[in-house]
Scaffold this motif. Sequence first.
Motif, PDB file in Angstrom:
ATOM      1  N   SER A  74       0.826  -1.210   0.000  1.00 47.55           N
ATOM      2  CA  SER A  74       0.000   0.000   0.000  1.00 47.55           C
ATOM      3  C   SER A  74       0.858   1.258   0.000  1.00 47.55           C
ATOM      4  CB  SER A  74      -0.919   0.012   1.227  1.00 47.55           C
ATOM      5  OG  SER A  74      -1.814  -1.063   1.202  1.00 47.55           O
ATOM      6  N   ALA A  79      -2.091   7.719  -2.323  1.00 49.40           N
ATOM      7  CA  ALA A  79      -3.542   7.669  -2.531  1.00 49.40           C
ATOM      8  C   ALA A  79      -4.202   8.965  -2.069  1.00 49.40           C
ATOM      9  CB  ALA A  79      -4.129   6.471  -1.782  1.00 49.40           C
ATOM     10  N   MET A 128      -6.059   6.482  -7.136  1.00 49.24           N
ATOM     11  CA  MET A 128      -6.215   6.205  -5.705  1.00 49.24           C
ATOM     12  C   MET A 128      -6.321   4.705  -5.460  1.00 49.24           C
ATOM     13  SD  MET A 128      -8.827   9.019  -4.085  1.00 49.24           S
ATOM     14  CE  MET A 128      -8.680   8.289  -2.446  1.00 49.24           C
ATOM     15  N   SER A 129      -7.143   4.044  -6.274  1.00 49.84           N
ATOM     16  CA  SER A 129      -7.330   2.602  -6.116  1.00 49.84           C
ATOM     17  C   SER A 129      -6.041   1.840  -6.396  1.00 49.84           C
ATOM     18  CB  SER A 129      -8.443   2.116  -7.041  1.00 49.84           C
ATOM     19  OG  SER A 129      -8.729   0.756  -6.832  1.00 49.84           O
ATOM     20  N   SER A 131      -3.109   2.879  -5.983  1.00 49.39           N
ATOM     21  CA  SER A 131      -2.127   3.156  -4.927  1.00 49.39           C
ATOM     22  C   SER A 131      -2.328   2.268  -3.711  1.00 49.39           C
ATOM     23  CB  SER A 131      -2.217   4.629  -4.494  1.00 49.39           C
ATOM     24  OG  SER A 131      -1.950   5.486  -5.571  1.00 49.39           O
ATOM     25  N   MET A 132      -3.477   1.617  -3.643  1.00 48.35           N
ATOM     26  CA  MET A 132      -3.772   0.690  -2.535  1.00 48.35           C
ATOM     27  C   MET A 132      -4.045  -0.686  -3.132  1.00 48.35           C
ATOM     28  SD  MET A 132      -3.562   2.648   0.132  1.00 48.35           S
ATOM     29  CE  MET A 132      -4.379   1.719   1.440  1.00 48.35           C
ATOM     30  N   PHE A 233      -9.652   0.509   0.522  1.00 46.81           N
ATOM     31  CA  PHE A 233      -9.752   1.821   1.162  1.00 46.81           C
ATOM     32  C   PHE A 233     -10.228   1.657   2.599  1.00 46.81           C
ATOM     33  CE2 PHE A 233     -10.590   4.594  -2.852  1.00 46.81           C
ATOM     34  CZ  PHE A 233      -9.397   4.145  -3.391  1.00 46.81           C
ATOM     35  N   ILE A 237      -8.443   7.542   3.797  1.00 48.21           N
ATOM     36  CA  ILE A 237      -8.457   7.322   2.346  1.00 48.21           C
ATOM     37  C   ILE A 237      -9.875   7.043   1.868  1.00 48.21           C
ATOM     38  CG2 ILE A 237      -7.624   5.840   0.474  1.00 48.21           C
ATOM     39  CD1 ILE A 237      -5.071   5.437   2.070  1.00 48.21           C
TER      40      ILE A 237
END
Length: 329
Positions: A74, A79, A128-129, A131-132, A233, A237
């Motif tokens: 992660s 994110a 964002m997604s 990044s995790m 998430f 986040i």
Amino acid sequence: MEELIMWFITLLIFPGALFIFSLALFTEYLFRKLSARMQKRMGPTYVGPAGILQPLYDLWKLLHVKEEVVNKYSMPMLAKIFGLLGLSAAIAVLPLFPLSPLRIYGDYDFLVYMYICCLWIPFMMILMSLSMPGPYTSVGVSRILTFVTICEPAYFTALLVPVAITSKNASPIYSVFTASKNIWQYWINPYTFPLLLLALISAIVSLQAKGMLQPFNIPEAEQEIIAGFETEFSGPILGIGRLLHDLDITITIIAIVYILLGGPYPYPHLSIPGVIILVAKYLGIVLLVAIVKNAFGRYRIEQALYVLFKYSLIPAIIATILTYIYLLI
């Protein structure tokens, strides 16, 4: 110095961050309350008068109370950066609308709006997604990308109709400001009314898909245990992601209200009839979307794409072709 202060107020207070964040949370409240009533539930009730502060309380819990769960791969800081960039993009388009006391407008500024809202915001959600990462993140991301390839072009084409029509006799051309101020005149024109009606239907269907609302809530996987783009998430986040999602819906509704429905015009913004008309149009779109959201079950992805193609992209393309034929006559 005075102009600098005015820009500060415009971007941070009205119609900037404070106003648009409040409106996004209020819009979420309306969706939850209307959905609850349609399903014979209470909905938000306890936090604030009639539960109106429940979305704000939920956001505060995610940002300040809930734990941020991460795995080995992660990148939570990245994110958050992508999420904040998406929020900034949503704020940046507000001066393009007549609602703003300080306005930015010029020829083809409509393309600036579409670039920011149709590309920047959804891709910030995707980044964002990514990044995790997790075992199922790629499934949710692939679903968003699949929807973007149809709903965003359909949304662009639908809004292109009023922008092109109003550019025939007014300037600046292909401008959000020009379309917002003049489109009301073309709703009473028998030649352009059918074109605008087709564009409005297409835009509403696109809004359902852009907002990942039923029956197009496939990317969120709300009826599945796993595989949504928000699977990994949590905590802040998740709060930023949900706020960005609400802002995307809110900005899209504002664009439909102004570009397609003419906002408060022919009345000024500060007049009582203008305010009533503007609020009524916004609430009307919210009610219509809520009815569609609760009237349909969740589609499979191939069903959703077929419906998007049939009821959003095709009507928008037909309306655009007829619009340019009208402009050539």
